[in-house]
Design a protein around this motif. Structure first.
Motif, mmCIF file in Angstrom:
data_model
loop_
_atom_site.group_PDB
_atom_site.id
_atom_site.type_symbol
_atom_site.label_atom_id
_atom_site.label_comp_id
_atom_site.label_asym_id
_atom_site.label_seq_id
_atom_site.Cartn_x
_atom_site.Cartn_y
_atom_site.Cartn_z
ATOM 1 N N ARG A 162 0.735 -1.355 -0.139
ATOM 2 C CA ARG A 162 0.093 0.122 -0.078
ATOM 3 C C ARG A 162 0.960 1.177 -0.045
ATOM 4 O O ARG A 162 0.642 2.236 -0.801
ATOM 5 N N ASP A 218 -8.812 -2.395 0.008
ATOM 6 C CA ASP A 218 -8.237 -1.963 1.297
ATOM 7 C C ASP A 218 -9.031 -0.786 1.356
ATOM 8 O O ASP A 218 -8.986 0.030 0.323
ATOM 9 N N GLU A 219 -9.340 -0.186 2.643
ATOM 10 C CA GLU A 219 -10.049 1.124 2.776
ATOM 11 C C GLU A 219 -9.066 2.172 2.395
ATOM 12 O O GLU A 219 -9.512 3.339 1.804
ATOM 13 N N LYS A 220 -7.861 2.290 2.707
ATOM 14 C CA LYS A 220 -7.055 3.247 2.399
ATOM 15 C C LYS A 220 -6.761 3.670 0.773
ATOM 16 O O LYS A 220 -6.824 4.711 0.370
ATOM 17 N N LYS A 237 -9.079 2.416 -1.268
ATOM 18 C CA LYS A 237 -10.375 2.732 -1.804
ATOM 19 C C LYS A 237 -10.781 4.375 -1.375
ATOM 20 O O LYS A 237 -11.273 5.115 -2.292
ATOM 21 N N GLY A 238 -10.196 4.933 -0.371
ATOM 22 C CA GLY A 238 -10.051 6.224 0.001
ATOM 23 C C GLY A 238 -9.633 7.164 -0.851
ATOM 24 O O GLY A 238 -9.716 8.168 -1.167
ATOM 25 N N VAL A 239 -8.392 6.548 -1.531
ATOM 26 C CA VAL A 239 -7.667 7.369 -2.707
ATOM 27 C C VAL A 239 -8.218 7.397 -4.060
ATOM 28 O O VAL A 239 -8.605 8.275 -4.636
ATOM 29 N N GLY A 245 -11.284 5.328 -4.906
ATOM 30 C CA GLY A 245 -12.469 5.488 -4.986
ATOM 31 C C GLY A 245 -13.023 4.377 -5.772
ATOM 32 O O GLY A 245 -12.577 3.125 -5.597
ATOM 33 N N ASN A 268 -9.390 12.563 -11.537
ATOM 34 C CA ASN A 268 -9.232 11.713 -10.395
ATOM 35 C C ASN A 268 -8.438 10.678 -10.252
ATOM 36 O O ASN A 268 -7.794 10.181 -11.448
#
Length: 829
Positions: A175, A206-208, A210-212, A214, A269
């Motif tokens: 990551r 992974d949440e981090k 997906k946070g970047v 999307g 994006n």
């Protein structure tokens, strides 16, 4: 139409038979109705894709081997569909055949989605609609699952397995690599079965991450037959959320349209593209990755591969640790993870899997709910030489793909690794000895083969000295390590051919039990080129052996009698793994080994065999590692063709014998880790053809003879860790061919001879640490301002063409300083 479609009468007939069998089965049975109707739909799409093509056989120039393979697949499909009709109420058989039908459908789709674009470059517009209809069905089958009944997206990231072990640290490190600025491409590399795809799936969810990124995360499986336009089409259909076909004139056009697509729909994006299962081959997958390096901000590409692509930033995924392997194995081998057999059986089973998640999963499932007697039986077979691959076809197929991807020479080199003992650090120099003689390579090309195997994760490389270069001259300090499962694959593959056709005979004798084939053929010759064994009490005819590897553990060792008949023997490697040097007996007379060119002896008492090997007139390389030498070499006056001598880790080498310096053809002399060697004689200057002189880690060596200046062909001098040397001879300045000087760890040096500053225009690379680097900068008063600035700043690594004149000084911490030449009469003042 189908007969024309498939491009020949054999394929056409097979296609029609399968089509008819599917129609009959749909009418007769209802148990597989959805599976069979989906298969029929696939066959209809194939026919529809070619309704307007009059002569498809002129368009699809498919190789004969591929055609025959596909025809065989169609014929097997007919048999499969007929078998489905005969299954009644057996639920497990119904599930089995349902999966088989899904696999058949996927194979049909793969042929027309991948093979047809590869072999056909004409009439693309006519078939694009049909091909993409097929591709749509393939995604429904493969991504959505055989029985899912829904379409989850062209490039949506698949879900990771429910139970995963030992990925926390790898997930975090990967990551960080993806989120940091700099490299746009990250390669996740490991052997097959180590969990690369699983980790890539977890990254996508992974949440981090997906946070970047999307929803702009695309997951595409590339496989061994990549088609860039197909990959881009999948992305198009995901972004636009429809099945509209995008037509591309070329790969370049596809990438251009992809950039425009992102610009319209995603704008600025961040985007993450995962290319899963990328292979390295002559077709240029590295260039495929490069094409996806789009010129847009926050665009990352994650590649999973069994190979390493040196150009890109790489994360090597390691096999599981022992405790991680235990946790994963328990999950699949026992109900609720509770042991039902003794822990020693579990330990032995895990050792056979070697930390590969796929192996742990497959073996664990095969032993699930089995009685302890079954556990003992299987593990006993594995321990006594039966391959674990005989019990697991899935595991074999997974790892075998890596072997099939190698060209012939690389495959042979890989299979040779199985000739060395389990868990052994294989000296790289020993491998080069084999490959130079067996495959007519020079040492640099042989080393390049080893590095390629390393890049494909088929072997690990370690070094005794972490600062050692990748230069061929440092191969003595390099070792290869092969994972147990990959070594098992090499041995298994070697054992698949009949004994009379095997290129290697590997006798990994356990409990003094020789294999059955050996005892049955003990009076017949074997045609192998390599033989590796750990026992000595048998005899057999081995007339064609060229490489003999003997491993043992003993104080007294008798060479097997068959060695006397090995007139073709070129390389002999004799390794004693015991605690003290072994005395070896029965060494053949020189006339019995007329072609022997390379000998490597480890932990051997040389005096016990000196009467034999000291008179091998065709010997070209001699390596004595940890050997007890004594005075065994004093009375030898032969070896006229010897070009290389390696003596390392000898505790009793006080001085080199006089006759060493009469070897007119000697090009390389390596003396390392010999603490009793005090000096070299003046006769050293007689070695007029010497190109490499390495004296590393000879801690009591006090000086070099002045005659070293006569070695006009010397290009590499290694004095590393010779702490007893306080000064260098003034004649060093006469070494006009010197290109590299390694003086790392020479803490006793207090000054350099002035002659070193009088080199005629050349480039000399000096490797030293910070304690001695000042010696080269001591003369900076003779430099002008520009040159002094270069001394103070690191030498620019990215400069393509370093100065033609000067001295490069390399420190342990990457310190690179250039003492530029004052151009006054071509000499440095």
């Amino acid at each position: 139409m189908a007969a024309v479609l498939i491009g020949g009468s054999a394929l056409g007939a097979a296609f029609e038979l399968l089509f008819k069998a599917v129609l009959d089965a749909i009418q007769k049975v209802g148990r597989y109705n959805s599976d069979l109707r989906r298969l029929k739909s696939t066959l209809d799409s194939i026919k529809l894709a070619n309704d307007d093509i009059q002569r498809f056989d002129t368009i699809l120039d498919t190789p004969l081997g591929e055609t025959e393979r596909f025809a065989d697949q169609l014929n097997k499909g007919v048999i499969l569909v007929q078998k489905c009709s005969n299954v009644k109420r057996n639920v497990f058989k119904r599930l089995y055949y349902s999966n088989k039908i899904s696999k058949l459908e996927s194979e049909l789709l793969r042929f027309f989605q991948i093979e047809m674009p590869v072999y056909s470059m004409r009439e693309t517009k006519k078939i694009s609609v049909g091909v993409n209809q097929i591709a749509a069905q393939l995604e429904r089958s493969v991504i959505g699952g055989a029985n899912s009944g829904q379409f989850v997206g062209w490039c949506s990231a698949p879900a990771a397995p429910d139970f995963v072990v030992g990925v926390e640290q790898s997930l975090e490190e990967l990551r960080e690599m993806l989120l940091e600025d700099g490299e746009n491409v990250v390669v996740l590399s490991a052997p097959g079965g180590c969990g690369k795809t699983t980790l890539a799936k977890m990254i996508c969810h992974d949440e981090k991450i997906k946070g970047v990124f999307g929803e702009n995360i695309f997951f595409v499986t590339v496989s061994r037959s990549p088609c860039l336009s197909v990959i881009v089409q999948k992305i198009f259909q995901t972004v636009t959320d429809n099945q509209r076909v995008a037509n591309f004139q070329s790969d370049e056009d596809a990438i251009n349209q992809l950039e425009q697509l992102f610009q319209r729909h995603i704008r600025q994006n961040p985007v993450l593209l995962v290319l899963d299962d990328v292979w390295s081959s002559s077709s240029g997958e590295e260039s495929l990755i490069e094409k996806f390096m789009l010129n847009r901000p926050c665009f990352k590409v994650l590649v999973t591969s069994r190979c390493v692509f040196p150009r890109f930033n790489t994360y090597r995924l390691k096999p599981l640790s022992y405790h991680q392997a235990v946790e994963l194995f328990r999950h699949f081998a026992f109900e609720n993870g509770i042991y039902s057999v003794s822990s020693d059986l579990v330990d032995k089973a895990i050792k056979c899997c070697g930390g590969f998640p796929l192996a742990l999963k497959v073996v664990g499932r095969s032993l699930y709910r089995q009685r302890e007697v079954t556990w003992r039986s299987r593990i006993s077979k594995w321990s006594n030489g039966e391959s674990i691959f005989t019990s697991s076809n899935d595991l074999l197929c997974c790892l075998k793909l890596s072997l099939e991807a190698l060209d012939e020479r690389m495959r042979e080199c890989y299979l040779d690794l199985g000739s060395f003992s389990e868990d052994q650090k294989i000296p790289v120099a020993a491998l080069l000895d084999m490959w130079v003689e067996l495959y007519n390579l020079d040492e640099e090309n042989a080393l390049a083969c080893l590095y390629e195997l390393f890049n494909r994760n088929l072997v690990d490389l370690t070094r005794d000295r972490t600062e050692a270069d990748d230069d061929i001259e440092y191969c003595n300090e390099q070792f290869a390590m092969q994972h147990d499962l990959l070594r098992e694959l090499a041995i298994y593959h070697n054992g698949q051919e009949p004994i009379e056709y095997r290129r290697r005979v590997i006798l990994d004798v356990k409990n003094n039990d020789l294999p059955k084939w050996w005892t049955e053929r003990n009076q017949e010759p074997i045609n192998a080129r390599i033989m590796s064994t750990s026992t000595d009490w048998y005899d057999i005819k081995e007339p064609k052996i060229e490489v003999l590897i003997l491993n043992f553990r003993a104080r007294f060792y008798i060479l097997p009698p068959f060695i006397w008949g090995m007139r073709n023997l070129k390389v002999l490697s004799l390794t004693n793994n015991g605690s003290c040097p072994a005395k070896v007996h029965n060494f053949p007379a020189p006339d019995h080994l007329p072609n022997l060119k390379r000998i490597r002896l480890e932990h051997i008492s040389i005096s016990s065999i000196s009467s034999g090997f000291l008179h091998l007139r065709n010997l070209r390389k001699l390596s004595l590692i940890m050997c007890e030498i004594g005075n065994a070499l004093e009375n030898c006056d032969v070896w006229p063709n010897l070009v290389e001598i390696n003596i390392e880790y000898s505790d009793d080498l006080v001085e080199l014998p006089f006759w060493f310096f009469k070897l007119n053809n000697l090009k390389k002399l390596v003396i390392g880790h010999c603490p009793e060697l005090i000096k070299l004689p003046e006769e050293l200057g007689n070695l007029s053809n010497l190109e490499v002189l390495r004296l590393h880690s000879c801690t009591t060596l006090q000086e070099l003879p002045e005659s070293i200046g006569r070695l006009h062909k010397l290009r590499f001098l290694d004095l590393s860790d010779c702490v007893g040397i306080e000064c260098l001879p003034e004649q060093m300045g006469q070494l006009s061919s010197l290109r590299k000087l390694d003086m790392r760890g020479c803490r006793g040096l207090s000054e350099l001879p002035s002659s070193l500053l009088n080199f005629v225009p050349l480039e000399l690379r000096v490797m030293c640490d910070e304690e001695t680097a000042y010696l080269w900068g001591y003369h900076d008063e003779s430099l002008d301002d520009d040159d002094r600035h270069r001394l103070e700043e690191p030498y620019p690594q990215e400069e393509e063409h370093p100065p033609e004149r000067g001295v490069l000084v390399t420190g342990d911490h990457g310190l690179l300083v250039s003492a530029m030449e004052k151009r006054r009469g071509g000499k440095l003042k």
